[in-house]
Scaffold this motif. Structure first.
Motif, mmCIF file in Angstrom:
data_model
loop_
_atom_site.group_PDB
_atom_site.id
_atom_site.type_symbol
_atom_site.label_atom_id
_atom_site.label_comp_id
_atom_site.label_asym_id
_atom_site.label_seq_id
_atom_site.Cartn_x
_atom_site.Cartn_y
_atom_site.Cartn_z
ATOM 1 N N GLU A 42 -0.340 -32.779 8.298
ATOM 2 C CA GLU A 42 0.404 -32.344 7.116
ATOM 3 C C GLU A 42 1.903 -32.288 7.366
ATOM 4 O OE1 GLU A 42 -0.395 -28.783 4.628
ATOM 5 O OE2 GLU A 42 -2.490 -29.339 4.981
ATOM 6 N N GLU A 43 2.285 -31.774 8.530
ATOM 7 C CA GLU A 43 3.715 -31.649 8.840
ATOM 8 C C GLU A 43 4.403 -33.005 8.826
ATOM 9 O OE1 GLU A 43 1.306 -30.558 11.143
ATOM 10 O OE2 GLU A 43 1.232 -28.539 10.302
ATOM 11 N N GLU A 44 3.710 -34.024 9.334
ATOM 12 C CA GLU A 44 4.274 -35.374 9.371
ATOM 13 C C GLU A 44 4.415 -35.935 7.959
ATOM 14 O OE1 GLU A 44 3.150 -39.645 11.378
ATOM 15 O OE2 GLU A 44 2.424 -37.824 12.366
ATOM 16 N N ILE A 46 4.783 -34.147 5.166
ATOM 17 C CA ILE A 46 5.874 -33.405 4.523
ATOM 18 C C ILE A 46 7.232 -33.898 5.019
ATOM 19 C CG2 ILE A 46 6.946 -31.117 4.316
ATOM 20 C CD1 ILE A 46 4.018 -30.004 4.301
ATOM 21 N N GLU A 47 7.356 -34.122 6.313
ATOM 22 C CA GLU A 47 8.611 -34.632 6.866
ATOM 23 C C GLU A 47 8.933 -36.012 6.296
ATOM 24 O OE1 GLU A 47 12.161 -34.909 8.465
ATOM 25 O OE2 GLU A 47 10.956 -33.083 8.420
ATOM 26 N N ARG A 50 10.272 -35.499 2.807
ATOM 27 C CA ARG A 50 11.648 -34.982 2.892
ATOM 28 C C ARG A 50 12.634 -36.101 3.234
ATOM 29 N NH1 ARG A 50 9.930 -29.664 6.033
ATOM 30 N NH2 ARG A 50 9.663 -28.302 4.243
#
Length: 74
Positions: A42-44, A46-47, A50
């Protein structure tokens, strides 16, 4: 032994199809090495969103008429 069965089958493949078989085996062998989109953390994700927004707001975009250039679609 399964490997011997595979080898026996391969011996029956016409020479004209061997290149195709070789590419298929390579593709199959490397398939597990690729990251499937649904396995992306998920973090990847979202990044990436962005970064895309940052690029869009900074005007770092590709004109729509150029987006599909050099892409060969059959």
């Amino acid at each position: 032994m399964l490997l011997q069965k595979i080898i026996d089958e391969i011996k029956e493949i016409p020479e004209s199809r061997q290149e195709e078989l070789y590419r298929l085996v390579q593709e199959f062998r490397h398939r597990d090495e690729t990251v499937e989109p649904y396995n992306t953390p998920e973090e990847e994700i979202i990044e990436g969103i962005r970064e895309g927004m940052r690029q869009a707001l900074a005007g770092e975009v590709i004109p729509l008429e150029e987006m599909w250039e050099d892409i060969d679609v059959d």
